[in-house]
Design an enzyme around this catalytic site. Structure first.
Site, PDB file in Angstrom:
ATOM      1  N   ARG A 109      -9.329 108.920  44.292  1.00 52.39           N
ATOM      2  CA  ARG A 109     -10.379 108.974  43.288  1.00 52.39           C
ATOM      3  C   ARG A 109     -10.965 107.589  43.009  1.00 52.39           C
ATOM      4  NH1 ARG A 109      -9.290 114.113  40.670  1.00 52.39           N
ATOM      5  NH2 ARG A 109     -10.746 114.471  38.976  1.00 52.39           N
ATOM      6  N   ARG A 130      -8.287 125.448  31.130  1.00 51.25           N
ATOM      7  CA  ARG A 130      -7.691 124.120  31.126  1.00 51.25           C
ATOM      8  C   ARG A 130      -8.045 123.395  29.839  1.00 51.25           C
ATOM      9  NH1 ARG A 130      -9.126 121.407  36.811  1.00 51.25           N
ATOM     10  NH2 ARG A 130      -9.499 119.648  35.422  1.00 51.25           N
ATOM     11  N   LYS A 164     -14.163 121.880  44.540  1.00 48.71           N
ATOM     12  CA  LYS A 164     -13.080 121.383  45.403  1.00 48.71           C
ATOM     13  C   LYS A 164     -11.927 122.378  45.439  1.00 48.71           C
ATOM     14  CE  LYS A 164     -12.683 117.640  42.874  1.00 48.71           C
ATOM     15  NZ  LYS A 164     -11.874 117.366  41.910  1.00 48.71           N
ATOM     16  N   ARG A 188     -14.950 128.038  32.736  1.00 49.69           N
ATOM     17  CA  ARG A 188     -13.957 128.113  33.821  1.00 49.69           C
ATOM     18  C   ARG A 188     -12.627 128.707  33.359  1.00 49.69           C
ATOM     19  NH1 ARG A 188     -12.924 123.199  37.895  1.00 49.69           N
ATOM     20  NH2 ARG A 188     -12.123 122.011  36.130  1.00 49.69           N
ATOM     21  N   ARG A 206     -15.038 112.636  32.106  1.00 48.29           N
ATOM     22  CA  ARG A 206     -14.638 112.801  33.516  1.00 48.29           C
ATOM     23  C   ARG A 206     -15.803 112.522  34.450  1.00 48.29           C
ATOM     24  NH1 ARG A 206     -12.669 118.536  32.518  1.00 48.29           N
ATOM     25  NH2 ARG A 206     -12.566 118.871  34.756  1.00 48.29           N
TER      26      ARG A 206
HETATM   27  P1  ADP Z   1     -11.625 117.775  38.009  1.00 44.94           P
HETATM   28  O1  ADP Z   1     -11.963 117.293  39.388  1.00 44.94           O
HETATM   29  O2  ADP Z   1     -12.354 119.019  37.618  1.00 44.94           O
HETATM   30  O3  ADP Z   1     -11.737 116.692  36.962  1.00 44.94           O
HETATM   31  P2  ADP Z   1      -8.731 117.721  38.638  1.00 44.94           P
HETATM   32  O4  ADP Z   1      -7.775 118.842  38.467  1.00 44.94           O
HETATM   33  O5  ADP Z   1      -8.967 117.196  40.017  1.00 44.94           O
HETATM   34  O6  ADP Z   1     -10.092 118.228  37.972  1.00 44.94           O
HETATM   35  O7  ADP Z   1      -8.273 116.469  37.736  1.00 44.94           O
HETATM   36  C1  ADP Z   1      -7.924 116.620  36.383  1.00 44.94           C
HETATM   37  C2  ADP Z   1      -7.431 115.304  35.807  1.00 44.94           C
HETATM   38  O8  ADP Z   1      -6.239 114.874  36.498  1.00 44.94           O
HETATM   39  C3  ADP Z   1      -8.376 114.120  35.908  1.00 44.94           C
HETATM   40  O9  ADP Z   1      -9.326 114.110  34.862  1.00 44.94           O
HETATM   41  C4  ADP Z   1      -7.387 112.935  35.830  1.00 44.94           C
HETATM   42  O10 ADP Z   1      -6.968 112.741  34.488  1.00 44.94           O
HETATM   43  C5  ADP Z   1      -6.185 113.450  36.607  1.00 44.94           C
HETATM   44  N1  ADP Z   1      -6.223 113.081  38.046  1.00 44.94           N
HETATM   45  C6  ADP Z   1      -6.408 113.931  39.081  1.00 44.94           C
HETATM   46  N2  ADP Z   1      -6.396 113.286  40.258  1.00 44.94           N
HETATM   47  C7  ADP Z   1      -6.189 111.975  39.969  1.00 44.94           C
HETATM   48  C8  ADP Z   1      -6.092 110.774  40.746  1.00 44.94           C
HETATM   49  N3  ADP Z   1      -6.235 110.796  42.069  1.00 44.94           N
HETATM   50  N4  ADP Z   1      -5.878 109.605  40.090  1.00 44.94           N
HETATM   51  C9  ADP Z   1      -5.738 109.557  38.758  1.00 44.94           C
HETATM   52  N5  ADP Z   1      -5.837 110.640  37.961  1.00 44.94           N
HETATM   53  C10 ADP Z   1      -6.066 111.836  38.539  1.00 44.94           C
END
Ligand code: ADP
Length: 215
Positions: free
Chosen positions: A89, A163, A14, A128, A174
């Site tokens: 999400r 990260r 993404k 990563r 996750r």
């Molecule tokens: P990835 O898709 O690789 O898990 P992201 O950077 O999109 O990485 O998300 C990292 C973390 O941020 C998630 O595991 C969650 O804790 C939080 N997060 C991201 N987007 C949301 C969302 N829309 N709602 C709630 N928590 C979120």
């Protein structure tokens, strides 16, 4: 330009595709993960709460996530269209987002589902490396994704970082959260007639398919 929402398991690309789109089509890139990582640095109860969620791989509450999102959507660079990377999400977030769109007089646009097998996602997570300055993503364990100079961003020259949540244990949480809470969104958007699915792992091929969808 149409707004784009990406739905995908962790490490499906993404972020990578969002940056390619941002550069070529001048779309704003809104990563809720990035917004939350920034907010987690605040010296406050809220910052501490977010930090814990991120470390454990749990979703942050809708209230906080949506507050940060609305603030971001009001910035000028979103006027030409934007990419949502990591939001919504859950089906609840999607429903709340539909109200926000009405209030802000914005369009939903297209929803792109990037599907990749769990084993590939895990391999990507473990090696990563991300650039904290421009957001570019590299991988020190996959030959074609290594930065030209070790630990340095090819694009802006900043030092790369790992990260905190990119380890196997957090990845499994996750991924499970994704299967349980995010995957049901696919049906939601299918029913609205806005969903496109891409089943490909090669970065350039994925990008071409996205371009076909948004043309
Ligand atoms: P990835 O898709 O690789 O898990 P992201 O950077 O999109 O990485 O998300 C990292 C973390 O941020 C998630 O595991 C969650 O804790 C939080 N997060 C991201 N987007 C949301 C969302 N829309 N709602 C709630 N928590 C979120």
């Amino acid at each position: 330009m149409k707004n784009i929402i990406f739905i995908a398991p962790p490490a499906a690309g993404k972020g990578t595709q969002s940056i390619l789109l941002r550069e070529k089509y001048n779309l704003a890139h809104i990563s809720t993960g990035d917004l939350l990582r920034e907010a987690s640095l605040e010296d406050s109860e809220r910052g501490q709460y977010i930090l814990n969620c991120l470390k454990e791989g749990n979703l942050v509450s809708d209230d906080i996530t949506i507050e940060l999102l609305i603030e971001r959507l009001s910035k000028d660079d979103c006027k030409n269209g934007y990419i949502l990377d990591g939001f919504p999400r859950t089906v609840e977030q999607a429903i709340q987002y539909e109200t926000i769109l009405k209030d802000l007089n914005k369009e939903l646009g297209v929803v792109i589902f990037l599907d990749i097998p769990k084993e590939i996602a895990l391999k990507r997570i473990v090696g990563r490396q991300v650039c904290p300055s421009c957001g570019a993503v590299f991988n020190d364990q996959i030959d074609i994704s290594k930065p030209k100079i070790q630990n340095i961003c090819d694009i802006c020259g900043h030092e790369l970082q790992k990260r905190k949540d990119d380890n196997e244990t957090t990845f499994n949480i996750r991924f499970e959260t994704y299967m349980k809470k995010t995957e049901p969104l696919i049906k939601h958007y299918e029913e609205l007639g806005v969903l496109y699915k891409i089943n490909e792992v090669d970065k350039e091929k994925v990008f071409k398919q996205i371009e076909e969808i948004i043309k």
